[in-house]
Design a protein around this motif. Structure first.
Motif, PDB file in Angstrom:
ATOM      1  N   HIS A 113       0.820  -1.211   0.000  1.00 15.45           N
ATOM      2  CA  HIS A 113       0.000   0.000   0.000  1.00 15.45           C
ATOM      3  C   HIS A 113       0.855   1.262   0.000  1.00 15.45           C
ATOM      4  O   HIS A 113       0.438   2.298  -0.517  1.00 15.45           O
TER       5      HIS A 113
ATOM      6  N   LYS B 259      -0.686   2.945  -3.233  1.00 17.27           N
ATOM      7  CA  LYS B 259      -1.767   3.851  -2.847  1.00 17.27           C
ATOM      8  C   LYS B 259      -1.290   5.220  -2.379  1.00 17.27           C
ATOM      9  O   LYS B 259      -2.108   6.116  -2.149  1.00 17.27           O
TER      10      LYS B 259
ATOM     11  N   LEU C  76      -9.730  -1.335   0.550  1.00 15.48           N
ATOM     12  CA  LEU C  76      -9.150  -1.707  -0.741  1.00 15.48           C
ATOM     13  C   LEU C  76      -9.956  -1.044  -1.849  1.00 15.48           C
ATOM     14  O   LEU C  76     -11.131  -0.703  -1.662  1.00 15.48           O
TER      15      LEU C  76
ATOM     16  N   PRO D  81      -9.675  -0.314  -9.424  1.00  9.00           N
ATOM     17  CA  PRO D  81      -8.209  -0.445  -9.321  1.00  9.00           C
ATOM     18  C   PRO D  81      -7.495  -0.122 -10.631  1.00  9.00           C
ATOM     19  O   PRO D  81      -7.948  -0.563 -11.686  1.00  9.00           O
TER      20      PRO D  81
ATOM     21  N   HIS E  76     -10.018  -8.185   5.613  1.00  8.46           N
ATOM     22  CA  HIS E  76      -9.528  -8.150   4.226  1.00  8.46           C
ATOM     23  C   HIS E  76      -8.004  -8.003   4.194  1.00  8.46           C
ATOM     24  O   HIS E  76      -7.350  -8.499   3.277  1.00  8.46           O
ATOM     25  N   HIS E  77      -7.439  -7.341   5.204  1.00 12.01           N
ATOM     26  CA  HIS E  77      -5.980  -7.238   5.277  1.00 12.01           C
ATOM     27  C   HIS E  77      -5.348  -8.579   5.667  1.00 12.01           C
ATOM     28  O   HIS E  77      -4.205  -8.864   5.298  1.00 12.01           O
TER      29      HIS E  77
ATOM     30  N   GLU F  33      -4.825 -10.286   2.524  1.00  9.25           N
ATOM     31  CA  GLU F  33      -3.687  -9.675   1.830  1.00  9.25           C
ATOM     32  C   GLU F  33      -2.379 -10.245   2.355  1.00  9.25           C
ATOM     33  O   GLU F  33      -1.467 -10.572   1.591  1.00  9.25           O
TER      34      GLU F  33
ATOM     35  N   GLU G 126      -5.141  -8.196  -4.430  1.00  7.55           N
ATOM     36  CA  GLU G 126      -6.222  -7.269  -4.083  1.00  7.55           C
ATOM     37  C   GLU G 126      -7.488  -7.503  -4.902  1.00  7.55           C
ATOM     38  O   GLU G 126      -8.590  -7.555  -4.334  1.00  7.55           O
TER      39      GLU G 126
END
Length: 361
Positions: free
Chosen positions: A65, A69, A198, A260, A326-327, A330, A336
């Motif tokens: 990230h 990001k 995400l 994304p 969700h992490h 990951e 993702e």
């Protein structure tokens, strides 16, 4: 506003279309969608210039990230909220109290999120407005909304909690319905907020849940449909379909830019507002418990954080590699897009189960 054109239908019969909720819902959807497409890029450019370094990225988060990001602007929720407000005011009946109640919650939580996003960007830190302040203001907004809903509900349903599957089962909470409504609205707002981690992860499940709640609102707002389905009739909630259609249109307009790799994040401005809206619609339609099914993904995300924090405080060990969940995936090596699309599928399945409760009575 356009609803009132129907009053001129004696002169032009085509204007009678504006009486129909389904027609106006379609108009609200396309208005919000076009609004998102038209103003999305200019808003993103404005946010990029004003925010400079964009949304701060958690140093303890997934390492990728920090690369993928970093520099992305936040507060993209402003696009969704603007589309919702403009479209809803244009197509909904202004005399409907439920519409104003849900708009109040949406904008109220949106302001909390905006303040939080602004503080983060300004200080370039992941710590924005203190959690206590956010919760306190959120509780006040939800308290007003709960009282508002009780005022709008028919007398035989005021203070009552309905149960899915059981046709006539009601639990009379009386004034204790207020803290219950508060829990639903604030819990929903924060659960969606935790899910927004995400690109595209939160907005699609929100739209799926909103679609389900929109169908429910339309059904319970019609006496014939509610009688056929065996659900409690709540006059006036059908108009919430206009709000839901605007949310879906605005959400799709936002997703165009959030796909994304995201050009913008919705931020707390969007996630808190949309989560609060889902909770408010559930309270309005007397489907608070069904929301926990339809929005099951958000429930799991929130529970993963609670479990992680409680277990770590007790044992100094972690249940998940990282929370929200969700992490965790990951960290396990899931890409993702895999996580996002699989969570979308789960949301769709849960929404279908939630809608099935309308008939399983």
């Amino acid at each position: 506003m356009l609803y009132y054109l129907a009053e001129l239908s004696q002169n032009l019969s085509a204007l009678n279309l504006f009486r129909y909720i389904t027609f106006r819902a379609g108009g609200a959807f396309f208005t919000a969608l076009i609004f998102g497409f038209l103003f999305g890029r200019p808003l993103i450019e404005m946010l990029r210039v004003r925010q400079g370094r964009g949304q701060p990225i958690r140093a303890d988060g997934p390492a990728s990230h920090l690369v993928t990001k970093a520099g992305t602007p936040t507060m993209g929720g402003l696009l969704i909220l603007s589309a919702i407000v403009v479209s809803t005011l244009l197509w909904a009946r202004w005399s409907n109290g439920f519409v104003w109640m849900v708009l109040f919650v949406t904008l109220g939580f949106g302001l909390i999120g905006f303040a939080d996003d602004y503080a983060k960007v300004r200080k370039q830190t992941v710590a924005g407005v203190s959690g206590r302040v956010r919760l306190l203001v959120g509780f006040l907004i939800a308290l007003v909304a709960g009282a508002w809903a009780m005022y709008l509900h028919p007398t035989d349903l005021t203070g009552q909690v309905a149960f899915p599957v059981f046709k006539t089962a009601l639990l009379n909470l009386g004034w204790m319905f207020l803290p219950f409504a508060l829990l639903v609205i604030v819990g929903s707002a924060n659960a969606v907020n935790l899910t927004d981690g995400l690109d595209g992860l939160a907005i699609m499940p929100v739209m799926i849940a909103a679609t389900s709640l929109g169908i429910i609102a339309y059904a319970v707002g019609r006496e014939d449909f509610s009688a056929y389905l065996g659900v409690h009739y709540v006059p006036g909630t059908g108009e919430l379909l206009i709000f839901v259609a605007a949310l879906i249109g605005g959400g799709l307009g936002f997703l165009w830019y959030n796909a994304p790799p995201a050009a913008v994040f919705m931020g707390d401005t969007g996630s808190l507002a949309l989560g609060g809206a889902l909770g408010a619609i559930a309270v309005a339609t007397k489907h608070e418990i069904v929301l926990a099914i339809i929005g099951g993904l958000f429930v799991v995300e929130a529970l993963s954080v609670i479990i992680q924090v409680v277990y770590y405080k007790r044992t100094k060990k972690r249940v998940f590699l990282m929370a929200p969940i969700h992490h965790h995936f990951e960290k396990k090596g899931w890409a993702e897009p895999q996580i996002v699309i699989r969570f979308w599928i789960i949301s769709l399945i849960l929404a279908m189960i939630g809608l099935a409760t309308l008939k399983l009575r």
